[in-house]
Design a protein around this motif. Structure first.
Motif, PDB file in Angstrom:
ATOM      1  N   MET A 149      37.946  39.020  44.835  1.00  0.00           N
ATOM      2  CA  MET A 149      38.743  39.859  43.949  1.00  0.00           C
ATOM      3  C   MET A 149      39.922  39.121  43.326  1.00  0.00           C
ATOM      4  N   THR A 150      40.128  37.865  43.718  1.00  0.00           N
ATOM      5  CA  THR A 150      41.242  37.109  43.148  1.00  0.00           C
ATOM      6  C   THR A 150      40.763  35.773  42.587  1.00  0.00           C
ATOM      7  N   THR A 151      39.494  35.656  42.307  1.00  0.00           N
ATOM      8  CA  THR A 151      38.959  34.418  41.769  1.00  0.00           C
ATOM      9  C   THR A 151      39.599  34.063  40.433  1.00  0.00           C
ATOM     10  N   ASN A 152      39.753  32.776  40.212  1.00  0.00           N
ATOM     11  CA  ASN A 152      40.326  32.295  38.960  1.00  0.00           C
ATOM     12  C   ASN A 152      39.417  32.592  37.767  1.00  0.00           C
ATOM     13  N   GLN A 153      38.192  33.043  38.047  1.00  0.00           N
ATOM     14  CA  GLN A 153      37.264  33.395  36.974  1.00  0.00           C
ATOM     15  C   GLN A 153      37.745  34.589  36.156  1.00  0.00           C
ATOM     16  N   TYR A 154      38.698  35.337  36.674  1.00  0.00           N
ATOM     17  CA  TYR A 154      39.266  36.431  35.884  1.00  0.00           C
ATOM     18  C   TYR A 154      39.765  35.918  34.530  1.00  0.00           C
ATOM     19  N   LYS A 155      40.236  34.683  34.502  1.00  0.00           N
ATOM     20  CA  LYS A 155      40.804  34.127  33.272  1.00  0.00           C
ATOM     21  C   LYS A 155      39.762  33.901  32.196  1.00  0.00           C
ATOM     22  N   ALA A 156      38.489  33.927  32.575  1.00  0.00           N
ATOM     23  CA  ALA A 156      37.427  33.708  31.586  1.00  0.00           C
ATOM     24  C   ALA A 156      37.227  34.920  30.682  1.00  0.00           C
ATOM     25  N   TYR A 157      37.690  36.082  31.121  1.00  0.00           N
ATOM     26  CA  TYR A 157      37.480  37.320  30.375  1.00  0.00           C
ATOM     27  C   TYR A 157      38.702  37.629  29.509  1.00  0.00           C
ATOM     28  N   ASP A 158      38.455  38.334  28.422  1.00  0.00           N
ATOM     29  CA  ASP A 158      39.583  38.766  27.591  1.00  0.00           C
ATOM     30  C   ASP A 158      40.440  39.781  28.330  1.00  0.00           C
ATOM     31  N   TYR A 159      39.752  40.690  29.032  1.00  0.00           N
ATOM     32  CA  TYR A 159      40.450  41.738  29.769  1.00  0.00           C
ATOM     33  C   TYR A 159      39.716  42.027  31.072  1.00  0.00           C
ATOM     34  N   ALA A 160      40.427  42.636  32.018  1.00  0.00           N
ATOM     35  CA  ALA A 160      39.821  43.121  33.253  1.00  0.00           C
ATOM     36  C   ALA A 160      40.279  44.553  33.478  1.00  0.00           C
ATOM     37  N   LEU A 161      39.330  45.436  33.756  1.00  0.00           N
ATOM     38  CA  LEU A 161      39.660  46.817  34.112  1.00  0.00           C
ATOM     39  C   LEU A 161      39.780  46.866  35.625  1.00  0.00           C
ATOM     40  N   ILE A 162      40.964  47.171  36.120  1.00  0.00           N
ATOM     41  CA  ILE A 162      41.226  47.133  37.552  1.00  0.00           C
ATOM     42  C   ILE A 162      41.521  48.535  38.067  1.00  0.00           C
ATOM     43  N   ALA A 163      41.445  48.689  39.389  1.00  0.00           N
ATOM     44  CA  ALA A 163      41.581  50.028  39.973  1.00  0.00           C
ATOM     45  C   ALA A 163      43.013  50.547  39.933  1.00  0.00           C
ATOM     46  N   GLY A 164      43.975  49.713  40.358  1.00  0.00           N
ATOM     47  CA  GLY A 164      45.338  50.216  40.435  1.00  0.00           C
ATOM     48  C   GLY A 164      46.343  49.149  40.822  1.00  0.00           C
ATOM     49  N   GLN A 165      47.454  49.594  41.404  1.00  0.00           N
ATOM     50  CA  GLN A 165      48.555  48.691  41.711  1.00  0.00           C
ATOM     51  C   GLN A 165      48.166  47.635  42.744  1.00  0.00           C
ATOM     52  N   ALA A 166      47.323  47.977  43.692  1.00  0.00           N
ATOM     53  CA  ALA A 166      46.913  47.002  44.698  1.00  0.00           C
ATOM     54  C   ALA A 166      46.216  45.803  44.054  1.00  0.00           C
ATOM     55  N   ALA A 167      45.342  46.070  43.094  1.00  0.00           N
ATOM     56  CA  ALA A 167      44.658  44.987  42.394  1.00  0.00           C
ATOM     57  C   ALA A 167      45.643  44.139  41.610  1.00  0.00           C
ATOM     58  N   ARG A 168      46.591  44.794  40.994  1.00  0.00           N
ATOM     59  CA  ARG A 168      47.606  44.064  40.235  1.00  0.00           C
ATOM     60  C   ARG A 168      48.420  43.158  41.159  1.00  0.00           C
ATOM     61  N   ASP A 169      48.810  43.668  42.301  1.00  0.00           N
ATOM     62  CA  ASP A 169      49.578  42.866  43.259  1.00  0.00           C
ATOM     63  C   ASP A 169      48.750  41.693  43.769  1.00  0.00           C
ATOM     64  N   ARG A 170      47.498  41.953  44.043  1.00  0.00           N
ATOM     65  CA  ARG A 170      46.592  40.930  44.581  1.00  0.00           C
ATOM     66  C   ARG A 170      46.445  39.769  43.595  1.00  0.00           C
TER      67      ARG A 170
END
Length: 426
Positions: A149-170
């Protein structure tokens, strides 16, 4: 022994190739029978490069996508024949079978895809990233505190739809130079708005316990599976009381790596069959069906491993126990919910009856649960997450319009560029 091992490996590869070729032929016949897709019809695509074994990653999105399609037509771009075949058979959105890059390119040229959604981090996602002038959006296949859930691959996408504050903190703790404010959008858990289905038993006074273990994992840091360490003991204890009903829903990959794990799974199945034969009214359930939802809503208590199932259940806001991995090398993120969850140790599995009754009645445990539900998913009132999901897509569609108008005003070409257009892969 090396020659024998190599021979077995070659045989498995041959069988896999033959199975894949047969699936390709069947899918192509079904696609022809269904007729062509409407020209320039689809606005949203879900890119899925996996086969049938990982179909659980798509299934949980079927209903949210069906709701979304009422406004913006949705299609699944399926790269694998076994995956496409399963999608066609199930209640999925319309499917475009695009096994080669040429197939993918032709379909993209015939449609008006503005947003591409991704449910996993398959390496073949990279083949879709080459298409510009559309938003590439990671929606994932579940919420959890795994390293995934914290892979650097997130940067490959334009956007990520996340669940909530926990994901943002992570993500903020792990990723460097990642603009969370502009590249992530909170949507809660829209799947939870569809936790429903027909119960395979008749409700009565029994306490219903869902046991949903994950698979054994393919490396020590991911050894979260509990079937061999906790599962046999806890299921046997619950089956014996006459006061509990067990719903056993193991991960579909259980036993693919470890023979011991697979054997323990089969012994649990045998114990459930024996208990149902001895007392038909018990109606214990082995659940290997494609539908996920009714189990999470119906169970009085859930026992799950460290996996997305923790958070699927958390979104239901009802009591749960998390199995503590027997392998000390398993990586556990104790900065989030796992820092305050109700753990079930290997020794504790022998006391499972007391444990499930405790978490169901403990006011402090229930209060802690509510706090964490809010932290991970925000407002879980019915319909709120679906509204957020649709709002996020609306926001991205408006941004697409803005950029499209900017390109039109500047005379920019609408063609997608990039190397690799002639790459082919069956």
């Amino acid at each position: 022994m090396g020659v024998v091992s190599d021979g077995k490996k070659a045989y498995r590869l041959l069988q896999k190739a033959l199975t894949s070729r047969s699936a390709v032929q069947r899918v192509r016949r079904r696609v022809i029978a269904q007729g062509p897709h409407p020209h320039r019809h689809y606005r949203i695509a879900v890119y899925f490069a996996d086969g049938a074994v990982n179909m659980y990653q798509m299934r949980q999105w079927y209903r949210p996508l069906a709701e979304l399609a009422k406004r913006w037509p949705v299609v699944v771009l399926s790269r694998s024949a076994t995956g496409a075949e399963r999608l066609i058979e199930e209640d999925a959105p319309p499917v475009a079978f695009v096994p080669t890059v040429r197939d993918l390119e032709r379909f993209i040229a015939e449609q008006d895809i503005r947003i591409v959604l991704y449910v996993n981090q398959n390496t073949r996602n990279f083949q879709m990233f080459r298409y510009g002038r559309r938003w590439h959006v990671f929606i994932n296949h579940g919420e959890s505190d795994k390293m995934y859930m914290t892979t650097n691959q997130y940067k490959a996408y334009d956007y990520a739809l996340i669940a909530g504050q926990a994901a943002r903190d992570r993500l903020s703790r792990t990723l460097w130079d990642y603009d969370l404010a502009t590249r992530t959008i909170e949507i809660g858990r829209p799947q939870a708005d569809h936790y429903s289905g027909t119960l395979p038993y008749t409700p009565d006074e029994r306490m219903v316990v869902l046991y949903a273990p994950t698979w054994e994992g393919d490396r020590p840091s991911a050894h979260y599976g509990s079937i061999a360490s906790h599962g046999e003991t806890l299921v046997t204890q619950l089956l014996a009381t006459g006061r509990h009903r067990v719903i056993y829903r193991p991960h579909p990959r259980s036993g693919v790596v470890s023979d011991e794990y697979g054997a323990a799974h089969r012994r649990i199945l045998a114990a459930i069959d024996e208990a149902n034969t001895a007392g038909p009214g018990a109606q214990h359930v082995y659940d290997d069906g494609p539908e996920l939802g009714w189990q999470l809503a119906a169970a009085d208590v859930a026992v799950v491993d460290i996996s997305a199932m923790v958070y699927d259940r958390l979104a239901a806001g009802k009591p749960l126990l998390i199995t503590r991995p027997a392998d000390e090398r398993a990586s556990i993120d104790t900065t989030g919910y796992l820092s305050a969850c109700e753990w079930l140790t290997v020794d504790g599995a022998a006391r499972i009856v007391d444990e499930v009754e405790r978490v169901a009645a403990d006011d402090e445990a229930v209060a802690r649960l509510r706090t964490w539900v809010q932290h991970y998913f925000g407002d879980t009132a019915p319909g709120v997450a679906t509204e957020k999901f649709h709002g996020a897509i609306e926001q991205l569609m408006l941004k697409w319009d803005e950029w499209h108008a900017r390109d039109a005003g500047s005379g920019a070409s609408d063609e997608d560029g990039g190397d690799g257009a002639d790459e082919d892969d069956d």
